[in-house]
Scaffold this active site. Structure first.
Site, PDB file in Angstrom:
ATOM      1  N   CYS A 131       0.831  -1.205   0.000  1.00 34.88           N
ATOM      2  CA  CYS A 131       0.000   0.000   0.000  1.00 34.88           C
ATOM      3  C   CYS A 131       0.870   1.262   0.000  1.00 34.88           C
ATOM      4  CB  CYS A 131      -0.974  -0.049   1.176  1.00 34.88           C
ATOM      5  SG  CYS A 131      -2.431   0.984   0.986  1.00 34.88           S
ATOM      6  N   HIS A 132       0.771   2.099   1.046  1.00 34.21           N
ATOM      7  CA  HIS A 132       1.550   3.339   1.104  1.00 34.21           C
ATOM      8  C   HIS A 132       2.961   3.127   1.654  1.00 34.21           C
ATOM      9  CE1 HIS A 132      -2.497   5.047   0.683  1.00 34.21           C
ATOM     10  NE2 HIS A 132      -1.927   6.201   0.363  1.00 34.21           N
TER      11      HIS A 132
END
Length: 203
Positions: A132-133
């Site tokens: 994800c991030h």
């Protein structure tokens, strides 16, 4: 780590081969003190412990106590920190997992000790898995240059600017770096994490 994760992991079962796949392996999970996406912490943790590995929750210097997880923007559970990155050495681990959440990697990339800790895994070619991030931290550590990877789509420009080749795929393995885009990718992310850690030989 907190009891919530240990209980979740102990409720799972698998074949004998799956259960023993990570016997003797030690995997670090690194988060900031808040903002980690809970499912991206819990699901890979479950996969590691289900397969016989030892998982440890690490956080930034001074973060003794607990980290606050989130379900997107809503507070979820808290999890007990096992160690901080200034208390341990990367070579003691067989892999590093970087869960996502927006605030979590944004805070980690502002902590020089945490960034240096991540960079040393690359210097030593120890497997790293980021979802994800979380690749924001990899960009800050300047370890994505020349690598092929994925992430949450909003990071693609940042990662390209850091020298990476960004692709929109559920899981990308580039050498010892594994990346995925989002929580929906967790089943394949966790499976490939087990494969990656299970095949690593300690130096």
């Amino acid at each position: 780590m907190a009891e919530e994760v240990r209980v979740a992991a102990s409720g799972d079962s698998g074949t004998g081969e799956q259960t023993a796949a990570l016997t003797g392996k030690r995997v670090a999970f690194l988060t900031a003190t808040e903002g980690v996406e809970q499912v991206e912490l819990v699901e890979p943790w479950r996969a590691v412990t289900q397969c016989g590995g030892t998982a440890e929750l690490l956080s930034v210097p001074g973060a003794h106590g607990q980290v606050q997880a989130f379900h997107h923007l809503d507070k979820a559970d808290t999890f007990a920190v096992d160690n901080t990155v200034d208390e341990v050495e990367p070579q003691a681990y067989d892999a590093l997992v970087l869960p996502g959440g927006v605030a979590n990697p944004d805070a980690l990339r502002m902590d020089d000790t945490a960034v240096a800790f991540v960079r040393e895994f690359f210097d030593r070619a120890i497997p790293v898995a980021a979802i994800c991030h979380a690749p924001w931290v990899l960009a800050e550590a300047d370890v994505v240059r020349g690598r092929r990877l994925t992430s949450w789509p909003s990071l693609c420009t940042d990662l390209r600017n850091a020298g990476a080749t960004w692709v929109d795929e559920e899981a990308v393995l580039d050498g010892f770096l594994l990346t995925s885009r989002k929580p929906d990718d967790l089943p394949v992310f966790s499976t490939r994490l087990i494969d990656l850690v299970g095949t690593r030989l300690r130096a």
